[in-house]
Design an enzyme around this catalytic site. Structure first.
Site, mmCIF file in Angstrom:
data_model
loop_
_atom_site.group_PDB
_atom_site.id
_atom_site.type_symbol
_atom_site.label_atom_id
_atom_site.label_comp_id
_atom_site.label_asym_id
_atom_site.label_seq_id
_atom_site.Cartn_x
_atom_site.Cartn_y
_atom_site.Cartn_z
ATOM 1 N N LYS A 22 19.837 0.398 1.469
ATOM 2 C CA LYS A 22 19.588 -1.041 1.368
ATOM 3 C C LYS A 22 19.087 -1.402 -0.027
ATOM 4 O O LYS A 22 19.587 -2.323 -0.666
ATOM 5 C CB LYS A 22 18.533 -1.468 2.402
ATOM 6 N N ASN A 23 18.093 -0.666 -0.504
ATOM 7 C CA ASN A 23 17.453 -1.053 -1.760
ATOM 8 C C ASN A 23 18.303 -0.748 -2.996
ATOM 9 O O ASN A 23 17.956 -1.176 -4.091
ATOM 10 C CB ASN A 23 16.067 -0.398 -1.896
ATOM 11 N N ARG A 94 13.163 -11.658 -0.547
ATOM 12 C CA ARG A 94 12.539 -11.616 -1.855
ATOM 13 C C ARG A 94 13.438 -11.010 -2.945
ATOM 14 O O ARG A 94 13.376 -11.402 -4.114
ATOM 15 C CB ARG A 94 11.258 -10.794 -1.703
ATOM 16 N N CYS A 118 4.705 -12.967 1.193
ATOM 17 C CA CYS A 118 5.432 -12.455 2.350
ATOM 18 C C CYS A 118 4.443 -11.674 3.187
ATOM 19 O O CYS A 118 3.292 -11.503 2.793
ATOM 20 C CB CYS A 118 6.604 -11.585 1.934
ATOM 21 N N ARG A 123 2.754 -10.383 -3.612
ATOM 22 C CA ARG A 123 3.952 -9.983 -4.346
ATOM 23 C C ARG A 123 4.393 -10.994 -5.409
ATOM 24 O O ARG A 123 5.452 -11.622 -5.290
ATOM 25 C CB ARG A 123 5.103 -9.712 -3.375
ATOM 26 N N ASP A 307 7.296 2.606 1.545
ATOM 27 C CA ASP A 307 8.240 2.290 2.623
ATOM 28 C C ASP A 307 8.281 3.351 3.723
ATOM 29 O O ASP A 307 8.990 3.169 4.719
ATOM 30 C CB ASP A 307 9.655 2.083 2.044
ATOM 31 N N ILE A 329 0.244 0.334 -3.100
ATOM 32 C CA ILE A 329 1.307 -0.532 -3.654
ATOM 33 C C ILE A 329 1.195 -1.973 -3.141
ATOM 34 O O ILE A 329 1.283 -2.912 -3.915
ATOM 35 C CB ILE A 329 2.720 0.029 -3.315
ATOM 36 N N ARG A 399 17.015 -6.415 9.516
ATOM 37 C CA ARG A 399 17.166 -6.693 8.083
ATOM 38 C C ARG A 399 17.560 -5.427 7.320
ATOM 39 O O ARG A 399 18.247 -5.501 6.318
ATOM 40 C CB ARG A 399 15.840 -7.201 7.500
HETATM 41 C C1 UD1 Z 1 10.850 -2.704 -3.902
HETATM 42 C C2 UD1 Z 1 11.525 -2.407 -2.585
HETATM 43 C C3 UD1 Z 1 10.500 -2.254 -1.476
HETATM 44 C C4 UD1 Z 1 9.458 -1.200 -1.866
HETATM 45 C C5 UD1 Z 1 8.875 -1.522 -3.232
HETATM 46 C C6 UD1 Z 1 7.928 -0.442 -3.741
HETATM 47 C C7 UD1 Z 1 13.642 -3.523 -2.697
HETATM 48 C C8 UD1 Z 1 14.504 -4.632 -2.204
HETATM 49 N N1 UD1 Z 1 12.413 -3.508 -2.235
HETATM 50 O O1 UD1 Z 1 10.187 -3.961 -3.769
HETATM 51 O O2 UD1 Z 1 11.189 -1.843 -0.289
HETATM 52 O O3 UD1 Z 1 8.422 -1.211 -0.905
HETATM 53 O O4 UD1 Z 1 9.932 -1.658 -4.207
HETATM 54 O O5 UD1 Z 1 8.558 0.772 -3.780
HETATM 55 O O6 UD1 Z 1 14.074 -2.654 -3.443
HETATM 56 N N2 UD1 Z 1 4.151 -6.827 -8.583
HETATM 57 C C9 UD1 Z 1 3.455 -7.709 -9.377
HETATM 58 N N3 UD1 Z 1 4.151 -8.459 -10.271
HETATM 59 C C10 UD1 Z 1 5.504 -8.364 -10.421
HETATM 60 C C11 UD1 Z 1 6.215 -7.458 -9.618
HETATM 61 C C12 UD1 Z 1 5.508 -6.696 -8.692
HETATM 62 O O7 UD1 Z 1 2.237 -7.811 -9.272
HETATM 63 O O8 UD1 Z 1 6.075 -9.078 -11.271
HETATM 64 C C13 UD1 Z 1 3.410 -6.012 -7.588
HETATM 65 C C14 UD1 Z 1 3.830 -6.347 -6.168
HETATM 66 O O9 UD1 Z 1 3.116 -7.446 -5.683
HETATM 67 C C15 UD1 Z 1 3.495 -5.077 -5.445
HETATM 68 C C16 UD1 Z 1 3.788 -3.998 -6.477
HETATM 69 O O10 UD1 Z 1 3.779 -4.659 -7.747
HETATM 70 O O11 UD1 Z 1 2.149 -5.051 -5.097
HETATM 71 C C17 UD1 Z 1 5.099 -3.255 -6.274
HETATM 72 O O12 UD1 Z 1 6.143 -4.155 -6.331
HETATM 73 P P1 UD1 Z 1 7.626 -3.760 -6.792
HETATM 74 O O13 UD1 Z 1 7.653 -2.339 -7.225
HETATM 75 O O14 UD1 Z 1 8.102 -4.791 -7.740
HETATM 76 O O15 UD1 Z 1 8.391 -3.874 -5.416
HETATM 77 P P2 UD1 Z 1 9.671 -4.738 -5.064
HETATM 78 O O16 UD1 Z 1 10.713 -4.594 -6.146
HETATM 79 O O17 UD1 Z 1 9.286 -6.091 -4.621
#
Ligand code: UD1
Length: 420
Positions: A22-23, A94, A118, A123, A307, A329, A399
């Protein structure tokens, strides 16, 4: 709203085919925005998030064709006629935020709804926006939308991420493929799905090096072309079914599963007493002895993935001794705890850590899914519990997991979907 009824207590034996990730698939679909030619993706998982991404791309004007009519292969391509990603789609998923970089790179403008909070935390997307600003984008936040322009195109630069965010790395990576000159992303996320995206982008004519190293170097090109790419197997789906073998004391062949993608998860499985081997067909996972409690901390890859946290918690709930899981995380990712406790688990949350005192057995109960991975932890608990578990709000699960009840039932689980 559909629900699952699970009658637990049966060890699982048999084969489960692991689907496309998925990711990885979601981002690879977005990569289709970077070229007017056809990007063909195969091994696409048949899950609701992919359908949402298809809707998003279609409303940008791009043609998304289901090549076999069964959702397993898509062709994506065409001109972008609309650079706005609306609230009703972004708020559903998202990962929609990932269109921002590609739209800016190809069309020099984009208007994308802010994803907002969410269930598993606030996030924010600050790192996505700051990184794109470093590449020359002008960004204004207005009325819940990100309005971004790059009148002269994006210009390569050095972006240092304060945290190895998966999404920010991917957004910047895709944007940088069409920027002028060289971009360096320092402290880039190293998740295998990003390696899959890099492989596809390079096959489309991008010039990216450093995949998996923590520093990605991208030399911008004028345009990308079409390509065909097979989506990597879903390591989280694979790890999840490995926990199903673990919690039920079963023996599963996970077809297509790759031990190498799952490093920290495999080590944790082995520590709890679950045996994992790489075979020619994929991964074999079995448990014959008792489950042992362990301590886990979630971290960016190659650390233990957030995850997989909820699924391990279900397994540790019935392990010998005490365990501790620390979530680093996401700030609010223990919503499955009260539900597991309703099934007889003994779990206390203290800030970002959960202490799990193993119990001899869980008992079936009505429980409610709260997010994608949490839903599966409740299925796992139900598979091991005495009696009947009813899991409502199964849409969270749909999902991201394909044909869950079919895959589990084929291995001896007593699980049925009740429509409604
Ligand atoms: C992706 C995965 C999700 C997984 C996560 C961490 C997808 C669709 N989703 O989510 O399944 O759990 O990686 O491995 O691939 N953050 C900030 N600012 C930002 C971006 C992120 O503060 O601009 C924080 C987020 O709130 C969170 C952390 O960083 O606490 C990790 O987020 P991120 O690695 O970006 O995860 P996603 O890409 O949203």
């Amino acid at each position: 709203m559909d629900r699952f009824i699970i009658r637990g207590g049966k060890p699982l034996h048999g084969e489960i085919t692991i689907g496309g990730a998925k990711n990885a698939g979601l981002k690879l679909m977005v990569a289709g925005l970077l070229t007017g030619e056809r990007l063909v993706l195969t091994n696409v998982p048949r899950i609701a998030d992919i359908a949402t991404m298809r809707d998003l791309l279609v409303q940008h004007g791009v043609a998304v064709e289901d090549l076999n009519g069964d959702g397993s292969s898509y062709s994506i391509g065409g001109e972008i006629t609309n650079t706005e990603a609306p609230y009703d789609i972004v708020s559903k998923m998202r990962a929609s935020i990932l269109v921002l970089g590609p739209l800016l790179a190809r069309c020099r403008k984009a208007r994308v709804s802010l994803p907002g909070g969410c269930a598993i935390g606030t996030r924010p997307v600050d790192m996505h926006l700051k990184g794109l600003e470093t590449l020359g984008a002008e960004i204004r936040l207005e009325g819940g939308y990100i309005n971004a322009t790059a009148p002269n195109g994006l210009i390569g630069d050095r972006v240092i991420l304060p945290f190895a965010s998966v999404g920010a790395t991917e957004n910047l990576l895709m944007a940088a493929t069409l920027a002028k000159g060289r971009t360096e992303i320092v402290n880039a996320a190293r998740e295998p799905e990003i390696g899959d995206l890099v492989a596809c982008l390079n096959a489309m004519g991008a010039k990216i090096t450093g995949s998996g190293s923590g520093t990605l170097v991208i030399d911008g090109v004028d345009s990308l072309h079409g390509a065909e790419h097979r989506i990597m197997p879903d390591r989280i789906e694979c790890g999840t079914y490995a926990c199903a073998a673990g919690i039920t004391g079963g023996d599963l062949k996970l077809l297509g599963g790759r031990v190498d993608d799952l490093g920290a998860v495999v080590r944790a499985l082995e520590e709890t007493g679950v045996e994992v081997t790489q075979e020619s067909y994929g991964m074999r996972v079995r448990r014959t002895g008792a489950l042992r409690g362990i301590d886990i901390m979630t971290e960016p890859y190659p650390g233990f993935p957030t995850d997989m946290q909820a699924q391990f918690m279900a397994m540790l709930a019935v392990a010998e001794g005490a365990s501790m899981i620390t979530e680093t995380i996401f700030e609010n990712r223990f919503m499955h705890v009260p539900e597991l406790n309703r099934m007889g688990a003994r779990i206390n949350v203290h800030g970002s850590s959960a202490i799990i005192r193993g119990v001899h057995a869980l008992s079936g109960a009505p429980v409610m899914a709260t997010d994608l991975r949490a839903s599966f932890s409740l299925i796992l608990a139900g598979l091991a519990a005495h009696g009947e578990t009813t899991l409502s709000r199964v849409y969270h699960l749909d999902r991201g997991y394909e044909a869950v009840e079919k895959k589990l039932a084929a291995c001896g689980a007593n699980i049925e979907r009740v429509k409604g």
